[in-house]
Design an enzyme around this catalytic site. Structure first.
Site, mmCIF file in Angstrom:
data_model
loop_
_atom_site.group_PDB
_atom_site.id
_atom_site.type_symbol
_atom_site.label_atom_id
_atom_site.label_comp_id
_atom_site.label_asym_id
_atom_site.label_seq_id
_atom_site.Cartn_x
_atom_site.Cartn_y
_atom_site.Cartn_z
ATOM 1 N N ARG A 1 1.015 -0.994 0.133
ATOM 2 C CA ARG A 1 -0.075 0.027 0.090
ATOM 3 C C ARG A 1 0.885 1.513 0.175
ATOM 4 O O ARG A 1 1.045 1.812 -1.243
ATOM 5 C CB ARG A 1 -1.113 -0.021 1.181
ATOM 6 C CG ARG A 1 -2.069 0.755 1.125
ATOM 7 C CD ARG A 1 -1.751 2.489 1.396
ATOM 8 N NE ARG A 1 -1.300 2.633 2.688
ATOM 9 C CZ ARG A 1 -0.889 3.707 3.114
ATOM 10 N NH1 ARG A 1 -0.631 4.765 2.442
ATOM 11 N NH2 ARG A 1 -0.711 3.871 4.179
ATOM 12 N N GLU B 1 -3.871 10.693 10.230
ATOM 13 C CA GLU B 1 -2.996 11.265 9.308
ATOM 14 C C GLU B 1 -2.528 12.663 9.902
ATOM 15 O O GLU B 1 -3.311 13.393 10.471
ATOM 16 C CB GLU B 1 -3.731 11.444 7.690
ATOM 17 C CG GLU B 1 -2.951 11.859 7.017
ATOM 18 C CD GLU B 1 -3.495 12.176 5.634
ATOM 19 O OE1 GLU B 1 -4.710 12.471 5.564
ATOM 20 O OE2 GLU B 1 -2.726 12.141 4.643
HETATM 21 C C1 LIG Z 1 -1.923 7.332 4.169
HETATM 22 C C2 LIG Z 1 -1.387 7.677 5.598
HETATM 23 C C3 LIG Z 1 -2.156 6.791 6.421
HETATM 24 C C4 LIG Z 1 0.078 7.383 5.456
HETATM 25 O O1 LIG Z 1 0.503 6.559 4.777
HETATM 26 C C5 LIG Z 1 0.737 8.443 6.339
HETATM 27 O O2 LIG Z 1 0.145 9.156 6.745
HETATM 28 O O3 LIG Z 1 1.930 8.258 6.142
#
Ligand SMILES: CC(C)C(=O)C(=O)O
Length: 505
Positions: free
Chosen positions: A14, A144
């Site tokens: 992801r 986030e």
């Molecule tokens: C999409 C978010 C969860 C992310 O990868 C981050 O904040 O680093």
């Protein structure tokens, strides 16, 4: 000593896929999901963002179908959004059972991106969590921009955590979204949170913008976090995420109270596969997985390795399914060459070793990288030259190759102590060289052997830029014979093969 078990969540599929220019196919995702969960034995994997594309949907479906049959479904996670259940429906159809819900962890993001009040945001989040519950989907929640939130709007973060810790949420995920934390902050922010909410599970998700991700992960662990988000080869947005292999080694070597389940010996294999699937090269000096990190270059190090392993640290390459290498080049010296010869099962006497060392230093001086696989060719070339005392010596030449003009050669050679010079043109530089040679031999009324075959190759197995071998077959009335020339330059290697011929026919 009380041990504490920490979960490793790999997010290569992801966040790693958010590396600019990288996209996994669905079958690559399935292959890596199997490898990560079963061979490498990370605890959990995040495999996609919901709603992204049809390809992502297929990838998640394939993974969940396989995971269900193997009993791993609760280890497969999908990033979802506060979107009135659209992501949840997508997830349900894909068969995924754990959502990592993306929410706003700083007032700045909430106000300027979502343009909502905390109350509005929390209400929508509660609705998504309740809907997930009713669908049998487990919820983890990402805050986030949490690190900026802790710096600039801590009241908002704690208000949010007060709310979240009352919700049916399994894990709270704390991202340093922009990779801005210092290690002191990483410790202090997480420590404050764990002290205030001792019964909740907190993961730390570090980014590497200041190259501090591994240090921050260590501090997060010291502060008591329960899980870490990592990626293979440190892939991810911008400078990437905290790299799995380095973090595993650091925990195993420096944090004796922390237990993790990741199998060190599979780290390199997975790293290579991810690199092959993504085309994202591993930097040569990347700890644990980079090509050079178990290579001793200086001769003094190779020498020390033979005397009580004086230059070893705890990062033994065998732990990671790798081997120590000894580089060949201008700083390597005899000890490195001996180590490589041992591996190839070859022995040389002192005089031969000296000559081969000189040759390797000569190549190293030209900035050429010599590999173990080059060694037999270098030995053969050096020793072969010794076998044939030189009646004929190519003393000097000028080769020209310019647009609109025929290639030409000015050549000077010595035959039995007498010097001859000639110029000639040809279809290429080597052809011009041969034509100049023919002129010299014609004057002496000697016919040169006919060139009947010409092959050029890089020594097999070598992936160095050091050597090029030219193999030429010559024909006289009596016999066919072959000579070989070795050099970093293709034409020069052909000239060396020709010089050998001149001494043989
Ligand atoms: C999409 C978010 C969860 C992310 O990868 C981050 O904040 O680093």
């Amino acid at each position: 000593m009380a041990q504490r078990s920490v979960e490793i969540m790999d997010t290569t599929l992801r966040d790693g896929e958010q590396t600019s220019g990288v996209s996994f196919s669905s079958s690559e995702k399935l292959t890596l999901a199997k490898l990560l969960l079963e061979e490498l034995q990370v605890d959990r994997i995040e495999v996609a963002s919901a709603r992204v594309s049809d390809g992502e949907f297929t990838a998640v479906k394939n993974i969940t179908e396989w995971a269900e049959t193997e009993g791993h479904l609760d280890r497969v996670e999908v990033l979802t959004f506060v979107d009135k259940g659209v992501s949840l429906n997508w997830m349900e159809q894909s068969g995924a059972k754990v959502q990592n819900l993306l929410t706003k962890g700083s007032l700045n993001h909430l106000t300027h991106q979502l343009k909502k009040t905390p109350e509005e945001h929390f209400k929508e989040i509660a609705e998504v969590i309740a809907q997930a519950e009713s669908m049998g989907i487990t919820t983890n929640v990402y805050l986030e921009d949490w690190s900026n939130g802790m710096r600039n709007s801590p009241d908002y973060v704690f208000e949010f955590l007060d709310f979240l810790t009352q919700q049916p949420v399994k894990r709270i995920l704390l991202p340093d979204t922009l990779g801005i934390l210092t290690h002191q902050e990483a410790f202090s922010f997480i420590h404050q949170i764990i002290k205030k909410y001792p019964n909740s599970h907190f993961d730390f998700h570090g980014h590497n913008d200041y190259d501090l991700s591994v240090a921050n992960v260590m501090e997060a662990l010291k502060a008591g976090c329960h899980g870490l988000h990592l990626t293979v080869n440190g892939m991810g947005e911008r400078a990437g995420n905290a790299p799995l292999a380095s973090v595993v080694a650091v925990i195993n070597d420096f944090m004796p109270k922390i237990t993790i389940g990741v199998k060190e010996s599979s780290l390199y294999k997975v790293s290579k596969l991810v690199s092959a699937f993504t085309g994202f090269g591993i930097p040569y000096n990347k700890p644990i997985v980079g090509d050079n990190v178990f290579t001793q270059t200086a001769g003094i190090h190779a020498d020390g390795d033979s005397k009580k392993n004086l230059y070893f640290n705890d990062l033994l390459p065998e732990r990671f399914g790798r081997k120590r290498k000894y580089a060949l080049g201008k700083t390597s010296g005899k000890a490195n060459i001996q180590k490589n010869l041992q591996e190839l099962g070859l022995t040389l006497n002192d005089e031969e070793l000296k000559k081969v060392t000189e040759r390797i230093i000569e190549l190293g001086d030209k900035k050429e990288r010599v590999t173990k696989e080059d060694l037999p060719f270098i030995i053969s070339d050096v020793l072969d030259s010794e076998l044939h005392p030189k009646r004929v010596i190519v003393k000097s030449y000028v080769l020209t190759h310019s647009k609109g003009l025929k290639p030409s050669t000015t050549l000077s050679i010595e035959i039995d102590g007498k010097t001859y010079e000639e110029n000639a043109q040809g279809d290429g530089q080597f052809d011009a060289f041969i034509n100049a040679l023919k002129k010299i031999y014609q004057k002496e009324k000697v016919a040169l052997p006919k060139l009947v075959d010409y092959a050029v190759r890089i020594p097999p197995g070598s992936n160095s830029d050091a050597l090029c071998e030219t193999i030429i077959t010559w024909q006289t009335e009596e016999k066919d014979f072959t000579t070989r020339g070795l050099d970093s330059d293709q034409t020069v290697s052909a000239i060396k093969a020709t010089e050998k011929m001149l001494n043989l026919f």
